[in-house]
Scaffold this motif. Structure first.
Motif, mmCIF file in Angstrom:
data_model
loop_
_atom_site.group_PDB
_atom_site.id
_atom_site.type_symbol
_atom_site.label_atom_id
_atom_site.label_comp_id
_atom_site.label_asym_id
_atom_site.label_seq_id
_atom_site.Cartn_x
_atom_site.Cartn_y
_atom_site.Cartn_z
ATOM 1 N N PRO A 108 85.549 53.054 40.229
ATOM 2 C CA PRO A 108 86.753 52.677 39.484
ATOM 3 C C PRO A 108 86.437 51.658 38.387
ATOM 4 O O PRO A 108 85.489 50.867 38.504
ATOM 5 N N ASP A 109 87.222 51.691 37.325
ATOM 6 C CA ASP A 109 86.996 50.793 36.194
ATOM 7 C C ASP A 109 87.058 49.323 36.597
ATOM 8 O O ASP A 109 86.273 48.512 36.105
ATOM 9 N N ASP A 110 87.996 48.978 37.498
ATOM 10 C CA ASP A 110 88.100 47.570 37.897
ATOM 11 C C ASP A 110 86.852 47.108 38.633
ATOM 12 O O ASP A 110 86.396 45.981 38.444
ATOM 13 N N GLU A 111 86.260 47.966 39.435
ATOM 14 C CA GLU A 111 85.034 47.590 40.142
ATOM 15 C C GLU A 111 83.875 47.414 39.161
ATOM 16 O O GLU A 111 83.108 46.448 39.258
ATOM 17 N N ALA A 112 83.740 48.337 38.207
ATOM 18 C CA ALA A 112 82.662 48.221 37.212
ATOM 19 C C ALA A 112 82.841 46.950 36.388
ATOM 20 O O ALA A 112 81.860 46.248 36.095
ATOM 21 N N ASP A 113 84.083 46.628 36.024
ATOM 22 C CA ASP A 113 84.337 45.404 35.263
ATOM 23 C C ASP A 113 83.966 44.160 36.071
ATOM 24 O O ASP A 113 83.411 43.198 35.526
ATOM 25 N N GLU A 114 84.295 44.171 37.361
ATOM 26 C CA GLU A 114 83.959 43.030 38.208
ATOM 27 C C GLU A 114 82.442 42.869 38.348
ATOM 28 O O GLU A 114 81.933 41.747 38.360
ATOM 29 N N ILE A 115 81.726 43.977 38.424
ATOM 30 C CA ILE A 115 80.265 43.904 38.529
ATOM 31 C C ILE A 115 79.661 43.387 37.229
ATOM 32 O O ILE A 115 78.739 42.567 37.251
ATOM 33 N N ARG A 116 80.195 43.848 36.098
ATOM 34 C CA ARG A 116 79.715 43.324 34.809
ATOM 35 C C ARG A 116 79.926 41.814 34.740
ATOM 36 O O ARG A 116 79.039 41.070 34.315
ATOM 37 N N ALA A 117 81.108 41.364 35.156
ATOM 38 C CA ALA A 117 81.410 39.930 35.138
ATOM 39 C C ALA A 117 80.483 39.166 36.089
ATOM 40 O O ALA A 117 80.014 38.063 35.760
ATOM 41 N N LEU A 118 80.194 39.749 37.247
ATOM 42 C CA LEU A 118 79.277 39.126 38.206
ATOM 43 C C LEU A 118 77.890 38.976 37.590
ATOM 44 O O LEU A 118 77.280 37.907 37.683
ATOM 45 N N PHE A 119 77.397 40.019 36.947
ATOM 46 C CA PHE A 119 76.084 39.953 36.321
ATOM 47 C C PHE A 119 76.061 38.943 35.175
ATOM 48 O O PHE A 119 75.087 38.214 35.006
ATOM 49 N N GLU A 120 77.130 38.900 34.394
ATOM 50 C CA GLU A 120 77.198 37.937 33.292
ATOM 51 C C GLU A 120 77.231 36.508 33.836
ATOM 52 O O GLU A 120 76.567 35.625 33.296
ATOM 53 N N GLU A 121 78.000 36.297 34.896
ATOM 54 C CA GLU A 121 78.124 34.962 35.479
ATOM 55 C C GLU A 121 76.776 34.459 36.009
ATOM 56 O O GLU A 121 76.451 33.281 35.874
ATOM 57 N N HIS A 122 76.003 35.347 36.598
ATOM 58 C CA HIS A 122 74.716 34.962 37.189
ATOM 59 C C HIS A 122 73.540 35.240 36.254
ATOM 60 O O HIS A 122 72.387 35.159 36.686
ATOM 61 N N GLU A 123 73.855 35.556 35.019
ATOM 62 C CA GLU A 123 72.860 35.771 33.962
ATOM 63 C C GLU A 123 71.796 36.798 34.355
ATOM 64 O O GLU A 123 70.600 36.590 34.160
ATOM 65 N N VAL A 124 72.264 37.910 34.898
ATOM 66 C CA VAL A 124 71.368 39.024 35.209
ATOM 67 C C VAL A 124 71.188 39.819 33.921
ATOM 68 O O VAL A 124 72.161 40.220 33.290
ATOM 69 N N ARG A 125 69.947 40.039 33.541
ATOM 70 C CA ARG A 125 69.655 40.816 32.330
ATOM 71 C C ARG A 125 69.657 42.297 32.700
ATOM 72 O O ARG A 125 68.662 42.832 33.173
ATOM 73 N N TYR A 126 70.787 42.939 32.513
ATOM 74 C CA TYR A 126 70.962 44.334 32.902
ATOM 75 C C TYR A 126 71.326 45.158 31.674
ATOM 76 O O TYR A 126 71.670 44.635 30.625
ATOM 77 N N TYR A 127 71.238 46.453 31.833
ATOM 78 C CA TYR A 127 71.810 47.358 30.853
ATOM 79 C C TYR A 127 72.504 48.483 31.609
ATOM 80 O O TYR A 127 72.299 48.677 32.800
ATOM 81 N N GLU A 128 73.354 49.185 30.879
ATOM 82 C CA GLU A 128 74.231 50.153 31.509
ATOM 83 C C GLU A 128 74.123 51.492 30.799
ATOM 84 O O GLU A 128 74.057 51.556 29.582
ATOM 85 N N THR A 129 74.093 52.560 31.581
ATOM 86 C CA THR A 129 74.181 53.908 31.023
ATOM 87 C C THR A 129 75.450 54.542 31.573
ATOM 88 O O THR A 129 75.701 54.491 32.785
ATOM 89 N N PRO A 130 76.280 55.120 30.713
ATOM 90 C CA PRO A 130 77.534 55.717 31.192
ATOM 91 C C PRO A 130 77.289 57.070 31.848
ATOM 92 O O PRO A 130 76.353 57.785 31.466
ATOM 93 N N PRO A 131 78.120 57.443 32.820
ATOM 94 C CA PRO A 131 77.999 58.780 33.398
ATOM 95 C C PRO A 131 78.479 59.824 32.392
ATOM 96 O O PRO A 131 79.344 59.544 31.559
ATOM 97 N N SER A 132 77.906 61.009 32.455
ATOM 98 C CA SER A 132 78.323 62.059 31.524
ATOM 99 C C SER A 132 79.655 62.656 31.969
ATOM 100 O O SER A 132 80.040 62.573 33.133
ATOM 101 N N ARG A 133 80.337 63.265 31.037
ATOM 102 C CA ARG A 133 81.635 63.869 31.339
ATOM 103 C C ARG A 133 81.518 65.064 32.284
ATOM 104 O O ARG A 133 82.441 65.374 33.020
ATOM 105 N N TRP A 134 80.380 65.751 32.238
ATOM 106 C CA TRP A 134 80.224 66.967 33.033
ATOM 107 C C TRP A 134 79.459 66.740 34.317
ATOM 108 O O TRP A 134 79.130 67.682 35.017
ATOM 109 N N GLY A 135 79.155 65.516 34.643
ATOM 110 C CA GLY A 135 78.497 65.204 35.902
ATOM 111 C C GLY A 135 77.011 65.490 35.934
ATOM 112 O O GLY A 135 76.422 65.584 37.004
ATOM 113 N N ILE A 136 76.390 65.640 34.769
ATOM 114 C CA ILE A 136 74.960 65.934 34.736
ATOM 115 C C ILE A 136 74.154 64.657 34.970
ATOM 116 O O ILE A 136 73.232 64.629 35.768
ATOM 117 N N SER A 137 74.492 63.600 34.257
ATOM 118 C CA SER A 137 73.799 62.330 34.464
ATOM 119 C C SER A 137 74.728 61.373 35.200
ATOM 120 O O SER A 137 75.930 61.378 34.991
#
Length: 120
Positions: free
Chosen positions: A12-41
């Motif tokens: 869910p979007d709220d969970e992903a947003d909370e995880i992003r905020a958690l990583f930002e708060e703890h200064e985790v150097r992460y990157y994100e790849t979005p899932p594809s619309r057709w479920g391939i990636s």
């Protein structure tokens, strides 16, 4: 070498947003790849460093434990209030919509099974 932290498929979007905020708060150097619309990636959160991955996974484990407890509590409160339940509660709250859905399911099942019934 990249380390996959979490799959983003069906998150869910709220969970992903909370995880992003958690990583930002703890200064985790992460990157994100979005899932594809057709479920391939699958998409997800990634880090480059093994040490950073261990730290991020520990943060994610704590976060997911807390989220599980809060979602479980919300579910149990919904059950107590009668807002969440099985088909019986759905039928009591929305009789026409539930009946229409059950009829649609029965019709789709009948059409799907018709070729196999005719064989016998």
């Amino acid at each position: 070498m990249p380390h996959h932290l979490m799959n983003l498929r069906h998150v869910p979007d709220d969970e992903a947003d909370e995880i992003r905020a958690l990583f930002e708060e703890h200064e985790v150097r992460y990157y994100e790849t979005p899932p594809s619309r057709w479920g391939i990636s699958m998409g997800g959160f990634w880090v480059q460093d093994a040490d950073e991955a261990a730290r991020a996974k520990a943060l994610l484990d704590d976060y997911q434990r807390q989220r599980f407890q809060s979602q479980r509590q919300a579910y149990e409160q919904g059950l107590a209030r009668g807002e969440i339940g099985g088909i019986g509660s759905m039928f009591r709250r929305y009789p026409l919509r539930t009946l229409a859905a059950c009829l649609a399911i029965a019709a789709i099942a009948a059409i799907s099974l018709l070729p196999f019934v005719r064989i016998g």
